[in-house]
Scaffold this motif. Structure first.
Motif, PDB file in Angstrom:
ATOM      1  N   LEU A 193      -4.687  -3.452   4.282  1.00 17.94           N
ATOM      2  CA  LEU A 193      -3.882  -2.825   5.599  1.00 17.94           C
ATOM      3  C   LEU A 193      -2.447  -2.665   5.153  1.00 17.94           C
ATOM      4  O   LEU A 193      -2.258  -3.398   4.168  1.00 17.94           O
ATOM      5  CB  LEU A 193      -4.062  -3.778   6.941  1.00 17.94           C
ATOM      6  CG  LEU A 193      -5.383  -4.334   7.289  1.00 17.94           C
ATOM      7  CD1 LEU A 193      -5.041  -5.540   8.106  1.00 17.94           C
ATOM      8  CD2 LEU A 193      -6.131  -3.175   7.950  1.00 17.94           C
ATOM      9  N   PRO A 194      -1.763  -1.893   5.973  1.00 23.85           N
ATOM     10  CA  PRO A 194      -0.208  -1.794   5.621  1.00 23.85           C
ATOM     11  C   PRO A 194       0.353  -3.162   5.899  1.00 23.85           C
ATOM     12  O   PRO A 194      -0.047  -4.027   6.328  1.00 23.85           O
ATOM     13  CB  PRO A 194       0.065  -0.939   6.755  1.00 23.85           C
ATOM     14  CG  PRO A 194      -0.956   0.068   7.112  1.00 23.85           C
ATOM     15  CD  PRO A 194      -1.936  -0.836   7.229  1.00 23.85           C
ATOM     16  N   GLY A 195       1.744  -3.456   5.656  1.00 19.61           N
ATOM     17  CA  GLY A 195       2.590  -4.521   5.610  1.00 19.61           C
ATOM     18  C   GLY A 195       3.053  -4.615   7.129  1.00 19.61           C
ATOM     19  O   GLY A 195       3.291  -6.185   7.292  1.00 19.61           O
ATOM     20  N   SER A 196       3.419  -3.918   7.818  1.00 13.89           N
ATOM     21  CA  SER A 196       4.246  -4.293   9.176  1.00 13.89           C
ATOM     22  C   SER A 196       3.157  -4.719  10.210  1.00 13.89           C
ATOM     23  O   SER A 196       2.086  -4.270  10.375  1.00 13.89           O
ATOM     24  CB  SER A 196       4.799  -2.756   9.569  1.00 13.89           C
ATOM     25  OG  SER A 196       3.934  -2.161  10.309  1.00 13.89           O
ATOM     26  N   THR A 242       0.834  -1.354   0.053  1.00 12.99           N
ATOM     27  CA  THR A 242       0.093   0.084   0.000  1.00 12.99           C
ATOM     28  C   THR A 242       0.830   1.126   0.017  1.00 12.99           C
ATOM     29  O   THR A 242       0.464   2.323   0.214  1.00 12.99           O
ATOM     30  CB  THR A 242      -0.804   0.124   1.200  1.00 12.99           C
ATOM     31  OG1 THR A 242      -0.007   0.040   2.287  1.00 12.99           O
ATOM     32  CG2 THR A 242      -1.687  -1.228   1.148  1.00 12.99           C
ATOM     33  N   GLY A 243       2.089   1.068  -0.175  1.00 10.54           N
ATOM     34  CA  GLY A 243       2.871   2.232  -0.123  1.00 10.54           C
ATOM     35  C   GLY A 243       3.354   2.896  -1.442  1.00 10.54           C
ATOM     36  O   GLY A 243       2.621   2.757  -2.313  1.00 10.54           O
ATOM     37  N   PHE A 244       4.545   3.736  -1.432  1.00 13.42           N
ATOM     38  CA  PHE A 244       4.807   4.248  -2.611  1.00 13.42           C
ATOM     39  C   PHE A 244       5.888   3.524  -3.498  1.00 13.42           C
ATOM     40  O   PHE A 244       6.203   4.112  -4.611  1.00 13.42           O
ATOM     41  CB  PHE A 244       5.699   5.780  -2.163  1.00 13.42           C
ATOM     42  CG  PHE A 244       4.656   6.573  -1.619  1.00 13.42           C
ATOM     43  CD1 PHE A 244       3.410   6.391  -1.728  1.00 13.42           C
ATOM     44  CD2 PHE A 244       5.029   8.121  -1.957  1.00 13.42           C
ATOM     45  CE1 PHE A 244       2.316   7.456  -1.113  1.00 13.42           C
ATOM     46  CE2 PHE A 244       4.105   8.957  -1.436  1.00 13.42           C
ATOM     47  CZ  PHE A 244       2.805   8.618  -1.279  1.00 13.42           C
ATOM     48  N   GLY A 263      -3.783   2.491   1.004  1.00  9.29           N
ATOM     49  CA  GLY A 263      -4.890   1.564   1.199  1.00  9.29           C
ATOM     50  C   GLY A 263      -6.121   1.940   0.839  1.00  9.29           C
ATOM     51  O   GLY A 263      -6.700   3.221   1.204  1.00  9.29           O
ATOM     52  N   VAL A 264      -6.977   1.189   0.197  1.00  8.97           N
ATOM     53  CA  VAL A 264      -8.603   1.403  -0.009  1.00  8.97           C
ATOM     54  C   VAL A 264      -9.378   0.595   0.621  1.00  8.97           C
ATOM     55  O   VAL A 264      -9.086  -0.628   0.916  1.00  8.97           O
ATOM     56  CB  VAL A 264      -8.647   1.513  -1.753  1.00  8.97           C
ATOM     57  CG1 VAL A 264      -7.838   2.593  -2.320  1.00  8.97           C
ATOM     58  CG2 VAL A 264      -8.314   0.093  -2.131  1.00  8.97           C
ATOM     59  N   SER A 265     -10.705   0.693   0.773  1.00  9.80           N
ATOM     60  CA  SER A 265     -11.628  -0.198   0.924  1.00  9.80           C
ATOM     61  C   SER A 265     -12.787  -0.151   0.034  1.00  9.80           C
ATOM     62  O   SER A 265     -13.471   0.725  -0.103  1.00  9.80           O
ATOM     63  CB  SER A 265     -12.043  -0.127   2.645  1.00  9.80           C
ATOM     64  OG  SER A 265     -12.527   1.403   2.501  1.00  9.80           O
ATOM     65  N   VAL A 266     -13.034  -1.502  -0.349  1.00  8.45           N
ATOM     66  CA  VAL A 266     -14.032  -1.706  -1.392  1.00  8.45           C
ATOM     67  C   VAL A 266     -15.143  -2.775  -1.148  1.00  8.45           C
ATOM     68  O   VAL A 266     -15.008  -3.812  -0.127  1.00  8.45           O
ATOM     69  CB  VAL A 266     -13.609  -1.720  -2.738  1.00  8.45           C
ATOM     70  CG1 VAL A 266     -12.524  -0.733  -3.233  1.00  8.45           C
ATOM     71  CG2 VAL A 266     -12.956  -3.267  -2.772  1.00  8.45           C
ATOM     72  N   ARG A 301      -1.534  -4.382  13.548  1.00 11.39           N
ATOM     73  CA  ARG A 301      -2.264  -4.237  15.144  1.00 11.39           C
ATOM     74  C   ARG A 301      -3.148  -2.965  15.323  1.00 11.39           C
ATOM     75  O   ARG A 301      -4.059  -2.966  15.752  1.00 11.39           O
ATOM     76  CB  ARG A 301      -1.331  -4.432  16.080  1.00 11.39           C
ATOM     77  CG  ARG A 301      -1.808  -4.389  17.607  1.00 11.39           C
ATOM     78  CD  ARG A 301      -0.662  -4.932  18.649  1.00 11.39           C
ATOM     79  NE  ARG A 301      -0.193  -6.107  18.469  1.00 11.39           N
ATOM     80  CZ  ARG A 301      -0.841  -7.300  18.708  1.00 11.39           C
ATOM     81  NH1 ARG A 301      -1.892  -7.454  19.363  1.00 11.39           N
ATOM     82  NH2 ARG A 301      -0.136  -8.636  18.606  1.00 11.39           N
ATOM     83  N   GLU A 302      -2.389  -1.860  14.993  1.00  7.38           N
ATOM     84  CA  GLU A 302      -3.051  -0.526  15.217  1.00  7.38           C
ATOM     85  C   GLU A 302      -4.282  -0.366  14.396  1.00  7.38           C
ATOM     86  O   GLU A 302      -5.163   0.383  14.781  1.00  7.38           O
ATOM     87  CB  GLU A 302      -1.840   0.545  15.130  1.00  7.38           C
ATOM     88  CG  GLU A 302      -0.953   0.467  15.864  1.00  7.38           C
ATOM     89  CD  GLU A 302       0.317   1.240  15.631  1.00  7.38           C
ATOM     90  OE1 GLU A 302       1.067   1.764  16.217  1.00  7.38           O
ATOM     91  OE2 GLU A 302       0.094   1.892  14.429  1.00  7.38           O
TER      92      GLU A 302
END
Length: 320
Positions: A275-278, A219-221, A262-265, A283-284
């Protein structure tokens, strides 16, 4: 109510299935002695007798097992039953887990008559309770004893997919979703290849009808980060508020949250959330997301109504 019209088994993969008059269904495996049994979601393949009859009416001549089906049922429109429905045959219980499948290598029937009905009309099931079954047995639709909404987790990582890194984010997302009341049904670890992700998201939404799909990573650059693009490619409706709310929440923790794409569909009755990868970010995000998601999932699945409006039965429910 329906009738079991055929039982077919092959002891080795790639060989035709042969009819049996009776057999044991084994919990967590499939048909005793069948080469396609095992700890996965396609333990037993089912096909409607009506579909076979219609196919033969076109001029084909097929025998039980020619399509690779394990069980032939009469009296059910299998293609239009929802994933999660259960079939009871004597003491045995099967849960339908997938509708249709992608045909990677055309079977003998396809080469003989030009097409095959199993990819479109066949369904798959897992054995939830063992039992002995016989041709001619009564088959009943019964409620699924596990009513939890389902969740699938897909991790996107080039290094993880080639074994150079241990995936921690995917298993964490699965554990957190299960603790929040979801039933995990599938986890995948894929390279950052958007076309592959698109295929899996379509399968999870259309074939498996999963309630919630969580993706992690991509989801990053980075030039290889294409998860949002692949997700939007399969979307039927956008659900931007979820992704916006997660970014807002994450911004309270770090200003770098603005870099998340990130998107939600929504696709069908499936919600897909990036969700991000880390592991820390997963968790957050899920600590914020999961407690606030249940009502939306229920509305999407037709199990609850918008605030202030009573739930209306679906057309299928009204006629059954």
């Amino acid at each position: 109510m329906g009738i079991l019209r055929g039982i077919c088994v092959s002891e080795r993969r790639g060989t035709p299935k042969r009819p049996r008059e009776e057999i044991d269904l084994v919990e967590g495996f499939g048909l005793a002695g069948d080469a396609h049994g095992g700890p996965w979601h396609r333990q037993v393949s089912l096909l409607a007798k009506e579909s076979i009859d219609a196919f033969n009416a076109e001029g084909a001549s097929v025998r039980p097992g020619d399509f690779g089906e394990n069980l032939i049922l009469e009296g059910f429109d299998l293609r239009h039953l929802p994933v999660g429905v259960c079939f009871q045959i004597g003491d045995a219980l099967l849960e339908m887990t997938q509708i249709g499948k992608e045909c990677h290598s055309h079977c003998e029937i396809y080469h003989r008559v030009g097409h095959c009905i199993m990819p479109a009309n066949g369904v798959f099931a897992e054995v939830r309770r063992s039992g002995h079954i016989r041709v001619g047995d009564e088959v009943r639709l019964v409620p699924n004893p596990d009513r939890r909404p389902t969740v699938a987790v897909v991790t996107l990582s080039d290094k993880g997919a080639r074994g150079a890194r241990t995936d921690e984010s995917g298993p964490l997302a699965e554990r957190m979703a299960e603790a929040a009341g979801y039933r995990p049904v599938e986890t995948l670890l894929l390279p950052d290849e958007p076309q592959r992700l698109e295929r899996e998201l379509r399968r999870l939404a259309d074939g498996r009808q999963v309630a919630l799909v969580l993706t992690t990573g991509g989801t990053g650059f980075s030039p290889r980060d294409r998860t949002p693009e692949a997700t939007m490619a399969v979307a039927e409706r956008n659900a931007p508020g979820i992704a916006e709310a997660m970014r807002w929440h994450s911004l309270q923790i770090t200003p770098r949250a603005m870099l998340s794409r990130g998107v939600s569909v929504i696709r069908g009755k499936t919600l897909i959330v990036n969700l991000p990868g880390s592991p820390k970010a997963v968790r957050e995000h899920l600590e914020f997301l999961l407690p606030n998601l249940a009502h939306g999932i229920q509305i999407l699945r037709g199990e609850a109504a918008e605030c202030g409006h009573p739930a209306q039965p679906s057309e299928k429910e009204e006629t059954t």
